[in-house]
Structures are given as structure tokens and as C-alpha cells.
Scaffold this motif. Structure first.
Motif, PDB file in Angstrom:
ATOM      1  N   ASP A   1       0.826  -1.206   0.000  1.00  0.00           N
ATOM      2  CA  ASP A   1       0.000   0.000   0.000  1.00  0.00           C
ATOM      3  C   ASP A   1       0.861   1.257   0.000  1.00  0.00           C
ATOM      4  O   ASP A   1       0.516   2.261  -0.645  1.00  0.00           O
TER       5      ASP A   1
ATOM      6  N   VAL B   1      -0.232   3.703  -3.117  1.00  0.00           N
ATOM      7  CA  VAL B   1      -1.135   4.833  -2.846  1.00  0.00           C
ATOM      8  C   VAL B   1      -0.420   6.180  -2.955  1.00  0.00           C
ATOM      9  O   VAL B   1      -0.895   7.070  -3.672  1.00  0.00           O
TER      10      VAL B   1
ATOM     11  N   MET C   1      -3.523   2.289   8.518  1.00  0.00           N
ATOM     12  CA  MET C   1      -3.120   0.901   8.280  1.00  0.00           C
ATOM     13  C   MET C   1      -2.669   0.230   9.570  1.00  0.00           C
ATOM     14  O   MET C   1      -2.987  -0.934   9.832  1.00  0.00           O
TER      15      MET C   1
ATOM     16  N   TYR D   1       4.566   0.889   5.740  1.00  0.00           N
ATOM     17  CA  TYR D   1       3.838   1.841   4.890  1.00  0.00           C
ATOM     18  C   TYR D   1       4.657   3.112   4.680  1.00  0.00           C
ATOM     19  O   TYR D   1       4.744   3.631   3.559  1.00  0.00           O
TER      20      TYR D   1
END
Length: 255
Positions: free
Chosen positions: A47, A51, A84, A179
Motif C-alpha cells: 500500500d 497509494v 493501516m 507503509y
């Protein structure tokens, strides 16, 4: 198939000296036992790479300043890592609570529904082609140790493993950190104050390279083959990033 060694043969083997120049080494099986941690890293990095890349790519066509792209990207990384990480924490807490609930139920059932639980033990062994007569001594041993009986049913009837203590906060931290690490990769060219188009091109290249390297490392750690894992991660991550980029460009066109 060779016949089992008799008592005399077993004694001969156990008392025979180790040949000179050879070392008596115990058999050690190397199994990977950190799949949950790798899963958290995969979730966070995947992610984090896609993103922020989509956000930066979409903003590149809408604004002329790389600084705005960087600021927006960093804000997204901060918010995304918190979201997250919180999701990972809640998921791990949910697994622990589910395990505890099922364990309490099994503890009651071996007392209140002993016959049914005994039959379930026989059914478990039947799945492995073990006759009831051979399973009976194991059942008797389990009945002498209720804690072991409950653990046996949790694992072989329900397929549940006891979560490790502290799993929830570790999962949250691992996902959030991964992340952030992944999100910094596509933003790096913009931090170098490149012109937006050049930064976008470089961002695409390093994001794809990062996906391939990460996939290779994951495959090597998990023992699934580095080339296969790198290819799969590159394709899946690349498709996700491309879809996010095209959607961002489409939305910018309508804005």
C-alpha cells in the motif's frame, strides 16, 4: 519398507561410538516461523508503494510545484500509516479475542459434552487414516491432561493457533513502519526538486524496481523462489499502481 529395529538393534545403534572425524549433530529442521510478520510487511509496503505513487502522479498533472506534491504525499503517508497500523492492531486483537472465545467453549465442552468431544477426536484421526483402536490410547492420554486436550482440539478441530503475546501492537507498528518506508520511495524524486514530469518518470522506475526487489527478498525469506516472487510482486504491484495512476489522472481531467 524396512522393518522397525528390534530392541537389540536399537541398543546397538545407541551404544555404537561415533566414527572418528565425524561429529554427532542433532537433526535441526529449518522452518520459517515469522509468516505473520512478513504478511504485515507485505501489506504495509504494498500500500505504501502504490497509494502515495498514485497521489503524486495525479498531482503532477494538476500542479506545477514539486513542493506541493511532496507536502501532500507526506500528509497522505502520515494518515495512511496511522490508518493501516490501526487496522492491523484491530485485526490482531480480533484474532486473539476469537481464539480466547473458542478456547473457553472447548474447555466447557470437554466437561459438559465429553462423549461428543471424544468422537470428534476419533474423527480427527480418521482424517489421517488412523484406526479408532490406535487412536484410543492417545485419547486416553489427552483425557488425563485437559489442557493438552483443549489445545489439541483448538489446533486440529478448529485450525486455530494461539496468537503470540503482544502480537497486536507489533502488527500495528510493523504495518505502519512498512507503509512509511514504501511511501517514501515514489516521493523521493520529488524531494530532489526535479521538474514534475521528470520526477514522475523517475518515480515510476524506482517504484517498479522497489517492487521487484521486495518481491525477491520476500521469496527468498519464505522459500518460494526469488524470481517467481519478484515477478508476481512486480506484476501485481505494477497493475495496482497503474490503475491508481490512471484513475487519478481521470479524476484530474474531470476536475
Amino acid at each position: 519398507m524396512s522393518e522397525p529395529a528390534g530392541p537389540s538393534e536399537s541398543l546397538a545403534v545407541s551404544t555404537s561410538p561415533t566414527p572418528q572425524g565425524e561429529h554427532d549433530q542433532s537433526h535441526v529442521e529449518g522452518h520459517f516461523e515469522s509468516s505473520a510478520t512478513v504478511r504485515d510487511i507485505v501489506i504495509g509496503l504494498a500500500d505504501g508503494l502504490t497509494v502515495p505513487f498514485a497521489l503524486a502522479a495525479g498531482l503532477s498533472g494538476a500542479v506545477a510545484s514539486s513542493r506541493i506534491v511532496v507536502v501532500a504525499g507526506l500528509a497522505e503517508i502520515a494518515a495512511g500509516s496511522i490508518a493501516m497500523g490501526l487496522g492491523g492492531y484491530l485485526a490482531a486483537r480480533g484474532d486473539a479475542e476469537h481464539y480466547a472465545s473458542e478456547k473457553r467453549r472447548e474447555e466447557l465442552e470437554i466437561v459438559e459434552r465429553t462423549r461428543d468431544e471424544e468422537e470428534e477426536v476419533y474423527e480427527i484421526f480418521e482424517q489421517y487414516s488412523v484406526p479408532r483402536a490406535n487412536a484410543a490410547p492417545v485419547l486416553e492420554a489427552l483425557k488425563q491432561n485437559p489442557t493438552a486436550w483443549v489445545d489439541f482440539m483448538m489446533r486440529f478441530e478448529l485450525g486455530l493457533e494461539q496468537p503470540k503475546p503482544g502480537r497486536a501492537p507489533r502488527s500495528a507498528l510493523t504495518i505502519a513502519t512498512s507503509y512509511v518506508a514504501g511511501g517514501m520511495v515514489p516521493l523521493f524524486p520529488y524531494m530532489l526538486a526535479f521538474e514534475n514530469r521528470s520526477a514522475l518518470q523517475l518515480s515510476i522506475v524506482i517504484t517498479l524496481v522497489a517492487l521487484a526487489v521486495f518481491g525477491a527478498l520476500k521469496g527468498r525469506i519464505m522459500g518460494t523462489g526469488w524470481l517467481r516472487s519478484a515477478t508476481q510482486t512486480l506484476l501485481i504491484g505494477g497493475i495496482a499502481a497503474a490503475a491508481a495512476y490512471l484513475l487519478a489522472r481521470l479524476l484530474n481531467g474531470y476536475a
